[in-house]
Write an enzyme that holds these catalytic residues in place. Structure first.
Site, short mmCIF file in Angstrom:
data_model
loop_
_atom_site.label_atom_id
_atom_site.label_comp_id
_atom_site.label_asym_id
_atom_site.label_seq_id
_atom_site.Cartn_x
_atom_site.Cartn_y
_atom_site.Cartn_z
N GLN A 250 13.71 -134.40 131.72
CA GLN A 250 13.26 -134.14 133.10
C GLN A 250 11.82 -134.59 133.34
OE1 GLN A 250 15.14 -133.29 135.56
NE2 GLN A 250 16.97 -132.63 134.44
N CYS B 241 23.92 -126.17 132.39
CA CYS B 241 23.88 -126.36 130.92
C CYS B 241 22.80 -125.49 130.29
CB CYS B 241 23.68 -127.82 130.53
SG CYS B 241 24.99 -128.88 131.09
N LYS C 84 18.15 -140.62 134.61
CA LYS C 84 17.39 -139.67 135.43
C LYS C 84 16.11 -140.32 135.97
CE LYS C 84 18.94 -135.65 132.82
NZ LYS C 84 19.95 -134.97 133.64
N ASP D 188 11.86 -132.45 124.54
CA ASP D 188 12.97 -132.92 125.36
C ASP D 188 12.37 -133.41 126.68
OD1 ASP D 188 14.96 -133.15 127.24
OD2 ASP D 188 15.91 -131.23 126.79
N HIS E 275 18.01 -126.55 127.61
CA HIS E 275 19.30 -127.14 127.97
C HIS E 275 20.19 -127.11 126.73
CE1 HIS E 275 22.06 -130.46 129.02
NE2 HIS E 275 21.65 -130.35 130.27
N1 PMP Z 1 17.62 -131.75 128.61
C1 PMP Z 1 17.37 -131.46 129.89
C2 PMP Z 1 16.18 -130.62 130.22
C3 PMP Z 1 18.21 -131.96 130.89
O1 PMP Z 1 17.97 -131.65 132.17
C4 PMP Z 1 19.31 -132.77 130.53
C5 PMP Z 1 20.27 -133.33 131.58
N2 PMP Z 1 20.70 -132.42 132.52
C6 PMP Z 1 19.53 -133.05 129.18
C7 PMP Z 1 18.66 -132.53 128.26
C8 PMP Z 1 20.67 -133.89 128.72
O2 PMP Z 1 20.51 -135.21 129.16
P1 PMP Z 1 21.70 -136.26 129.03
O3 PMP Z 1 22.90 -135.61 129.64
O4 PMP Z 1 21.21 -137.43 129.81
O5 PMP Z 1 21.88 -136.56 127.59
#
Ligand code: PMP
Length: 410
Positions: free
Chosen positions: A203, A364, A226, A200, A123
């Site tokens: 998820q 993203c 999430k 990270d 991401h």
């Molecule tokens: N890493 C992953 C794998 C994600 O899916 C996301 C959110 N879509 C993020 C990072 C970023 O998370 P946040 O927007 O809550 O900071």
């Protein structure tokens, strides 16, 4: 069914509404999950009964708020099996947490000739902070190549991670491919080479039991929104000795020990990283979310979300003209797909007209989109309140979308 999603769904008021004349089917939990009554009511009680600033006042409400805030830290530490609550820094979410490590830790350990290792499936939150850290320190970014199905080949990881590697950062569960990565093995490879590993967990944390002591990762990040918690709260887990070595990234009230006109000293971890009034209500809400997830049971949630991903994979792969991205095996909680000759935004718009909420776009993950040779995809993502019937609704709506577009295209 492994858990009673129908019963659980009753606890999510937002899910009981009509959208565009149809009962809502919410299939976008990878973007953000919905919130159960237990969380909503706890937030309301906090603001109605003991809203107050923390760590400052000696009055009763201040003490109650401080106890709730620090209690949330303890709960989260137990939830992810960290050694101690001091290893939990509350942040705005995963993005902020990764930026903190990339800004503060990377700058103390990286220089010319050093390497930061990522994967192409990351991401942007776990990519751009490292690009910036590499630019600032002279370090080089390296990528573990993916197999054709998008999974990680550990033999390739062994080649890319070397004595020059200082940091390895990767997602536990991919928000596009839906695969659970072999992070424990990669953390071990990083450690054998003297590197540190950041996972990270944006998820993974909502969908499976995660265990800091067992993984032995150096840093781990998560986002409360999430995992049934409110937006605006998340956390950075870091091993004590690493957090102690790191400089704060924000400065101001609450994080200081002693302040002179020209100098200041910092509090202990974790508070030196929490400048200003912290995210008190967010932490209280996250704490309620953790209680809720514990009550449902992480093992059952994991089984349920894997079952839904497998069911969706089977149903969608049975449809002509549908391409699914990522491997069939080892998948949890989501399916990313495209319909031949139709832009995923159009697919999502047609599904929305029938009350089915899916996401469309690059998620993203622009480099991963290029790797998949697409500009965008649709994604259906599931959580503990979803059922097989929700996936049947997705498939039925998708079938109608297909017919609609085949007429439209002629
Ligand atoms: N890493 C992953 C794998 C994600 O899916 C996301 C959110 N879509 C993020 C990072 C970023 O998370 P946040 O927007 O809550 O900071």
């Amino acid at each position: 069914m492994t858990l009673s999603a129908i019963e659980l769904k009753r606890q999510f008021p937002i899910l009981h509404q009509q959208v565009n004349g149809h009962p809502l089917v919410y299939l976008d939990s990878a973007a953000t999950s919905q919130k159960p009554l237990a969380v909503l009511e706890k937030l309301e009680r906090y603001y109605k009964e003991y809203n107050s600033n923390v760590h400052r006042g000696v009055h009763t409400l201040g003490t109650r708020a401080t106890d709730a805030y620090e209690g949330a830290r303890e709960r989260l530490a137990r939830f992810i099996n960290a050694k101690e609550p001091a290893e939990i820094v509350f942040t705005r979410g995963t993005t902020t947490a990764i930026n903190m490590v990339a800004w503060s830790y990377a700058r103390t350990v990286c220089g010319e000739g050093d390497e930061i290792v990522l994967t192409p499936m990351e991401h942007h939150a776990n990519l751009i902070p490292w690009q910036q850290a590499a630019k600032a320190t002279g370090a080089t970014l390296k990528y573990i190549p993916l197999r054709e199905d998008g999974s990680i080949d550990l033999a390739e990881a062994e080649k890319v991670i070397t004595q020059r590697t200082k940091i390895v950062a990767l997602s536990y569960l991919s928000n596009v491919l839906g695969i659970v990565n072999p992070v424990k093995e990669i953390i071990a490879i990083a450690h054998r080479n003297g590197a540190k590993a950041l996972i990270d967990g944006a998820q993974s944390t909502p969908h499976m039991k995660v265990d800091m002591l067992d993984l032995d990762c150096d840093f781990y990040t998560l986002s409360g929104h999430k995992m049934c918690g409110p937006t605006g709260i998340g956390a950075l887990y870091g091993k004590r000795e690493l957090l102690e070595r790191m400089e704060p990234v924000e400065f101001g009230g609450e994080m200081i020990d002693h302040v002179d006109l020209y100098e200041a000293t910092w509090k202990e971890i974790p508070w030196k990283f929490e400048a200003g009034t912290p995210i008190i209500a967010g932490a209280v809400g996250l704490s309620a979310a953790i209680d809720f997830l514990n009550e449902v049971g992480l093992d059952d949630i994991e089984k349920h979300d894997k079952m839904l991903a497998a069911y969706a994979y089977d149903r969608l792969s049975g449809m002509e003209g549908v391409t699914i991205y990522g491997p069939k095996e080892g998948r949890s909680s989501l399916v990313t797909f495209n319909l031949d000759d139709v832009h995923p935004h159009d697919v999502a718009t047609v599904l929305d007209a029938e009350g089915v909420a899916v996401r469309a776009g690059h998620h993203c993950c622009q480099p991963l989109m290029r790797w998949l040779k697409v500009t965008a995809t649709a994604r259906a993502s599931f959580y503990l309140y979803n059922t097989e019937e929700d996936i049947d609704r997705l498939v039925a709506s998708l079938q109608r979308a297909k017919e609609y577009f085949s007429h439209a295209i002629g």
